[in-house]
Scaffold this motif. Structure first.
Motif, PDB file in Angstrom:
ATOM      1  N   VAL A  91      16.989 -83.376   1.359  1.00 47.30           N
ATOM      2  CA  VAL A  91      17.252 -82.269   2.284  1.00 47.30           C
ATOM      3  C   VAL A  91      18.678 -81.753   2.113  1.00 47.30           C
ATOM      4  O   VAL A  91      19.616 -82.535   1.916  1.00 47.30           O
ATOM      5  CB  VAL A  91      17.025 -82.729   3.744  1.00 47.30           C
ATOM      6  CG1 VAL A  91      17.557 -81.689   4.735  1.00 47.30           C
ATOM      7  CG2 VAL A  91      15.548 -82.991   4.000  1.00 47.30           C
ATOM      8  N   ILE A  92      18.842 -80.431   2.197  1.00 42.90           N
ATOM      9  CA  ILE A  92      20.146 -79.797   2.423  1.00 42.90           C
ATOM     10  C   ILE A  92      20.004 -79.066   3.748  1.00 42.90           C
ATOM     11  O   ILE A  92      19.300 -78.066   3.848  1.00 42.90           O
ATOM     12  CB  ILE A  92      20.524 -78.806   1.302  1.00 42.90           C
ATOM     13  CG1 ILE A  92      20.625 -79.517  -0.043  1.00 42.90           C
ATOM     14  CG2 ILE A  92      21.849 -78.114   1.630  1.00 42.90           C
ATOM     15  CD1 ILE A  92      20.838 -78.570  -1.218  1.00 42.90           C
ATOM     16  N   PHE A 150      11.942 -73.988   2.018  1.00 42.48           N
ATOM     17  CA  PHE A 150      12.870 -73.692   3.108  1.00 42.48           C
ATOM     18  C   PHE A 150      12.127 -73.870   4.420  1.00 42.48           C
ATOM     19  O   PHE A 150      10.987 -73.415   4.570  1.00 42.48           O
ATOM     20  CB  PHE A 150      13.409 -72.266   3.000  1.00 42.48           C
ATOM     21  CG  PHE A 150      14.373 -71.907   4.086  1.00 42.48           C
ATOM     22  CD1 PHE A 150      15.613 -72.524   4.179  1.00 42.48           C
ATOM     23  CD2 PHE A 150      14.031 -70.950   5.045  1.00 42.48           C
ATOM     24  CE1 PHE A 150      16.504 -72.182   5.192  1.00 42.48           C
ATOM     25  CE2 PHE A 150      14.920 -70.607   6.046  1.00 42.48           C
ATOM     26  CZ  PHE A 150      16.160 -71.229   6.128  1.00 42.48           C
ATOM     27  N   HIS A 151      12.782 -74.546   5.384  1.00 44.02           N
ATOM     28  CA  HIS A 151      12.119 -74.875   6.652  1.00 44.02           C
ATOM     29  C   HIS A 151      12.960 -74.401   7.825  1.00 44.02           C
ATOM     30  O   HIS A 151      14.195 -74.494   7.806  1.00 44.02           O
ATOM     31  CB  HIS A 151      11.922 -76.399   6.766  1.00 44.02           C
ATOM     32  CG  HIS A 151      11.396 -76.836   8.119  1.00 44.02           C
ATOM     33  ND1 HIS A 151      10.073 -77.075   8.338  1.00 44.02           N
ATOM     34  CD2 HIS A 151      12.038 -77.068   9.300  1.00 44.02           C
ATOM     35  CE1 HIS A 151       9.905 -77.431   9.604  1.00 44.02           C
ATOM     36  NE2 HIS A 151      11.088 -77.423  10.207  1.00 44.02           N
ATOM     37  N   LEU A 152      12.313 -73.915   8.862  1.00 46.92           N
ATOM     38  CA  LEU A 152      12.961 -73.712  10.156  1.00 46.92           C
ATOM     39  C   LEU A 152      11.903 -73.783  11.244  1.00 46.92           C
ATOM     40  O   LEU A 152      10.721 -73.480  11.011  1.00 46.92           O
ATOM     41  CB  LEU A 152      13.732 -72.398  10.211  1.00 46.92           C
ATOM     42  CG  LEU A 152      12.998 -71.062  10.214  1.00 46.92           C
ATOM     43  CD1 LEU A 152      13.968 -69.959  10.652  1.00 46.92           C
ATOM     44  CD2 LEU A 152      12.473 -70.708   8.830  1.00 46.92           C
ATOM     45  N   ASP A 153      12.327 -74.243  12.433  1.00 44.49           N
ATOM     46  CA  ASP A 153      11.457 -74.288  13.602  1.00 44.49           C
ATOM     47  C   ASP A 153      11.912 -73.203  14.561  1.00 44.49           C
ATOM     48  O   ASP A 153      13.116 -73.080  14.855  1.00 44.49           O
ATOM     49  CB  ASP A 153      11.534 -75.648  14.311  1.00 44.49           C
ATOM     50  CG  ASP A 153      10.929 -76.770  13.480  1.00 44.49           C
ATOM     51  OD1 ASP A 153       9.857 -76.551  12.920  1.00 44.49           O
ATOM     52  OD2 ASP A 153      11.534 -77.855  13.407  1.00 44.49           O
ATOM     53  N   ILE A 154      10.968 -72.407  15.082  1.00 45.90           N
ATOM     54  CA  ILE A 154      11.321 -71.371  16.058  1.00 45.90           C
ATOM     55  C   ILE A 154      10.403 -71.480  17.271  1.00 45.90           C
ATOM     56  O   ILE A 154       9.274 -71.995  17.176  1.00 45.90           O
ATOM     57  CB  ILE A 154      11.246 -69.940  15.475  1.00 45.90           C
ATOM     58  CG1 ILE A 154       9.799 -69.547  15.147  1.00 45.90           C
ATOM     59  CG2 ILE A 154      12.152 -69.802  14.269  1.00 45.90           C
ATOM     60  CD1 ILE A 154       9.629 -68.063  14.867  1.00 45.90           C
ATOM     61  N   TYR A 214      16.675 -76.043   7.193  1.00 48.35           N
ATOM     62  CA  TYR A 214      17.083 -76.814   6.022  1.00 48.35           C
ATOM     63  C   TYR A 214      16.238 -76.454   4.796  1.00 48.35           C
ATOM     64  O   TYR A 214      15.115 -75.949   4.902  1.00 48.35           O
ATOM     65  CB  TYR A 214      16.999 -78.317   6.284  1.00 48.35           C
ATOM     66  CG  TYR A 214      15.643 -78.841   6.739  1.00 48.35           C
ATOM     67  CD1 TYR A 214      14.651 -79.171   5.809  1.00 48.35           C
ATOM     68  CD2 TYR A 214      15.368 -79.050   8.085  1.00 48.35           C
ATOM     69  CE1 TYR A 214      13.428 -79.678   6.209  1.00 48.35           C
ATOM     70  CE2 TYR A 214      14.143 -79.551   8.507  1.00 48.35           C
ATOM     71  CZ  TYR A 214      13.180 -79.868   7.569  1.00 48.35           C
ATOM     72  OH  TYR A 214      11.955 -80.360   7.974  1.00 48.35           O
ATOM     73  N   PHE A 215      16.822 -76.700   3.628  1.00 49.15           N
ATOM     74  CA  PHE A 215      16.116 -76.678   2.352  1.00 49.15           C
ATOM     75  C   PHE A 215      15.660 -78.104   2.057  1.00 49.15           C
ATOM     76  O   PHE A 215      16.333 -79.077   2.442  1.00 49.15           O
ATOM     77  CB  PHE A 215      17.028 -76.192   1.229  1.00 49.15           C
ATOM     78  CG  PHE A 215      17.590 -74.817   1.455  1.00 49.15           C
ATOM     79  CD1 PHE A 215      16.912 -73.688   1.008  1.00 49.15           C
ATOM     80  CD2 PHE A 215      18.808 -74.643   2.099  1.00 49.15           C
ATOM     81  CE1 PHE A 215      17.428 -72.413   1.205  1.00 49.15           C
ATOM     82  CE2 PHE A 215      19.339 -73.378   2.303  1.00 49.15           C
ATOM     83  CZ  PHE A 215      18.644 -72.261   1.861  1.00 49.15           C
TER      84      PHE A 215
END
Length: 781
Positions: free
Chosen positions: A313-314, A376-380, A464-465
């Motif tokens: 993870v980055i 690429f990840h994000l939670d919304i 995060y990536f």
């Protein structure tokens, strides 16, 4: 250029008068007049006035100030300030303050005045008074003081002299190099004066503007732009910046928004409020109108905890990882209306965007090399409608091989997310393969993330990536249910919830084909059997579970059609119990240990599983049920009805009907007592046959709708409650017993009518058997 102003990390004191240490002693202070403070107006005439100290600001050139006997306006000396060149290793600027050991009463003056000249035409960044290297409550600042090679007089008006009864901050300044070059300026005849010719003060907040803000409950805003303008004796209008202590703030509607003496506005509810201010009796120009929509709608639970390993993870933002440097989460680009708020959701950090049309997130000071990443990840989370054609857009920007904006090698690509991925009022995990960002020519110097779309309110977490893990057999995404049994009643083999039996071998070499691994599922350690034929578990030492009653285990399988569990004692003696597979989610089973007879429960050595498919196991333990409680250990639930809607007979939560007799002599066999349960008064009937309760006076409960009772019993098999009015007229209502913990019941009063006259209830009666605990006996509507 920008300079450090009023920073006090390092203080250097010069020309200090002797400090007096006052020793404490006991004396009679009755009749003494209040302490007074000197009214000395002089700061520097031909030298420091009594009790004055100089302190350099942190990061400044500490030798910038000196006393000059050669250049002066009049008298014998002046104050000399040598502004350093840019890059001076001794300090980036000249700056410091002059403060007194003992405060001075300056309420008789209306201005601080001084004469100044410079070695060249220049503009001094900041001068003023009131900086005492502490609270600096009454600081006044004059910016942009233009000086040249001629002596000129300067005036800094005092916004409200009556405030300065005990002021220690006599003067401060801050100036940096101009066009990267230093110069010298001098100040002389620095003193407070009563000019009497300073006219027409005009205080202002928000720079004199009437501003309107859309806000929410719990939001805080600082009132800025605090200034007071004066007409000087020269006829010139001059404005100074003043601290909030000079102003008195008020709110037109404190129930919507209150304002502190420090000019901090706190929004407390929905509605409209207007914040205004005064200096003395003068109304300040400008106002802050707040239109509050009330409490913001947001998630009550945090975003799901990421499960990707940290070395894959980055992370830009997540409590689960170490995050890289992000320069800003809101670049404030032109035409962006987005506001960024740091929030906590059940203790977890998140970002909130309000009024989002688009927002730039920048990490260009240290660009990200995501060349090895795959996704690429994000939670919304959004409270806004997500019906089509609503979108949420994610754009990545790479600054190219040179790592800087521009240069012809920048690239970017935007992905739009819609339903069914987007859902309102739920956390949504967005995982985008980086290969979909086809417009990105490279990913070696990613520098910006841009969010936009049709959702004006967005909560953001876990950005995060990552490198997507290799495909594994399909398994559970949530952990097995956490056990709740007391550790004192458990012998655990495999569970994060307990201390497990020491030395257990979960993969002894029995020639099996099964592949055994342990892995985290939603953060919980889980045992996995892949391609099961049979699998043993060898205990570190023989176990005596003869005092236990059951074997518990949680298991999950989508593809098994056969699964048996064995426990084994020496011999070997073993017995199988079949488990139902495949499961629908986690299956939890509690197997009576008698089902494993004739296995010796006092001498267990092994488990064995036989079957097929892929099996996930957790919480493998033996347990016994604790003995049944004979009395409550926790208090009855505290009622939450408003006192105005309650007539209370027995409750610590309200004022009870006065004069009630909890144990009238009706010839009953019941023993009545009051005890404390977890600090709460509780009524106990022991050996109940029947029991009365005489109210202190007839009660009209016709305006109430319910009779409320909390009761607890371990051994009663029959219980009734009756209301009684004169006649006597009574009617009983049957309660269900025994209870499992405290039982709260609300009985409609119509259950007692028309037999009972609700206008004149004067007694209760309880009938039954066993031992009963009561609390919160009350009527309510």
């Amino acid at each position: 250029m920008q300079h450090l102003k009023h920073k006090i990390a390092t203080l250097v004191l010069f020309a200090s008068t002797a400090l007096i240490t006052v020793l404490s002693c006991k004396r009679d202070i009755d009749g003494l007049a209040p302490a007074t403070f000197p009214t000395t107006p002089e700061v520097f005439i031909d030298g420091f006035s009594a009790g004055l100290n100089y302190a350099a600001f942190g990061g400044s050139k500490v030798t910038a100030f000196d006393v000059d006997a050669e250049v002066k306006y009049k008298g014998t000396a002046s104050m000399k300030f040598a502004v350093p060149d840019a890059g001076d290793p001794q300090g980036a600027y000249a700056g410091g303050g002059y403060l007194t050991t003992v405060g001075r009463d300056l309420s008789g003056y209306d201005a601080l005045t001084f004469w100044a000249k410079a070695s060249k035409a220049a503009t001094i960044d900041v001068v003023g008074f009131g900086n005492d290297f502490g609270e600096s409550k009454y600081q006044v600042t004059l910016r942009g003081v233009k000086v040249n090679s001629n002596w000129q007089k300067f005036i800094i008006p005092i916004p409200d002299p009556s405030k300065l009864k005990q002021e220690r901050g006599m003067f401060f300044y801050s100036e940096g190099p101009e066009n990267e070059l230093g110069y010298t300026f001098w100040i002389d005849d620095l003193k407070f004066e009563k000019l009497g010719t300073i006219a027409h003060p005009k205080p202002a907040i928000l720079d004199g503007q009437d501003q309107v803000f859309s806000v929410e409950t719990d939001q805080k805003l600082n009132i800025g732009g605090l200034k007071v303008a004066f007409n000087l004796p020269t006829g010139i209008d001059q404005s100074v910046e003043a601290t909030p202590a000079y102003f008195s703030f008020s709110s037109s509607n404190p129930a919507v928004a209150s304002v502190s003496d420090a000019g901090v506005v706190s929004v407390v509810d929905a509605g409209k409020a207007v914040i205004t201010a005064k200096v003395g009796e003068l109304n300040a120009l400008g106002s802050m109108t707040l239109n509050s929509s009330g409490k913001a709608v947001g998630p009550e639970t945090p975003a799901p905890t990421p499960t990707i390993k940290a070395d894959s993870v980055i992370s830009l933002f997540s409590n689960a990882y170490n995050n890289v440097t992000v320069d800003t989460w809101n670049t404030g680009w032109q035409f962006s209306t987005a506001q960024t708020i740091d929030v906590k959701i059940a203790g977890n950090d998140a970002k909130r965007y309000r009024s989002l049309n688009f927002v730039g997130i920048e990490f260009s000071s240290k660009t990200i090399n995501a060349s090895a990443m795959t996704n690429f990840h994000l939670d919304i989370w959004t409270p806004d409608p997500t019906d089509l054609p609503k979108t949420f857009k994610v754009q990545l920007v790479d600054f190219g091989a040179n790592g800087t904006f521009g240069g012809g090698d920048d690239s970017s690509h935007e992905i739009a997310v819609t339903r069914p991925t987007l859902v309102s009022k739920e956390w949504v995990s967005i995982n985008i393969p980086l290969s979909r960002f086809t417009g990105l020519n490279r990913r070696g110097n990613l520098a910006q993330l841009v969010l936009s779309g049709d959702l004006p309110n967005v909560y953001l977490d876990n950005v995060y990536f990552y490198i997507a893990p290799k495909e594994v057999p399909v398994g559970p995404t949530v952990a097995a249910p956490p056990p709740t049994r007391s550790a004192a009643n458990v012998t655990s083999i495999f569970s994060d919830a307990y201390n497990n039996a020491a030395g257990t071998d979960f993969n002894p070499n029995w020639g099996q084909a099964t592949k055994v691994t342990q892995l985290p599922i939603a953060g919980n350690n889980t045992l996995r059997y892949e391609n099961l034929n049979y699998q043993g578990t060898q205990f570190g030492s023989n176990l005596n579970v003869s005092s236990m009653t059951h074997l518990h285990l949680d298991f999950w399988s989508k593809n098994s059609s056969n699964l048996n569990v064995f426990i084994i004692s020496p011999g070997p003696v073993e017995k199988a119990v079949a488990l139902t597979v495949p499961t629908n989610g986690w299956g939890s089973v509690d197997i009576p240990l008698s089902d494993f007879s004739p296995v010796a429960l006092n001498d267990l050595i092994q488990f064995k599983f036989e079957g097929n498919g892929d099996i996930y196991l957790d919480n493998i333990y033996f347990y016994k049920n604790p003995p049944a409680a004979t009395e409550p250990t926790t208090a009855a639930p505290t009622p939450t009805y408003a006192a105005a809607n309650v007539i209370s007979v027995f409750s610590d939560a309200y004022t009870n009907v006065a004069g009630s007799d909890l144990n009238p002599n009706w010839g009953q066999a019941t023993q009545v007592s009051e005890v404390k349960v977890a600090g709460n008064n509780t009524l106990v009937y022991s050996g109940l046959n029947y029991q009365g309760l005489q109210l202190g006076s007839d009660q009209n409960v016709s305006g109430m709708t319910q009779l409320h009772l909390d009761f607890w019993t371990a051994n009663s098999t029959e219980l009734k409650v009756s209301l009684i009015s004169p006649g006597p007229a009574e009617k009983a209502y049957t309660l269900k017993v025994p209870t499992s913990g405290w039982t709260s019941i609300d009985i409609p009063l119509k259950e007692f009518t028309p037999t009972v006259d609700l206008n004149k209830v004067f007694q209760f009666k309880f009938e039954g058997n066993g031992k009963i605990y009561f609390d919160n006996i009350l009527f309510h509507k």
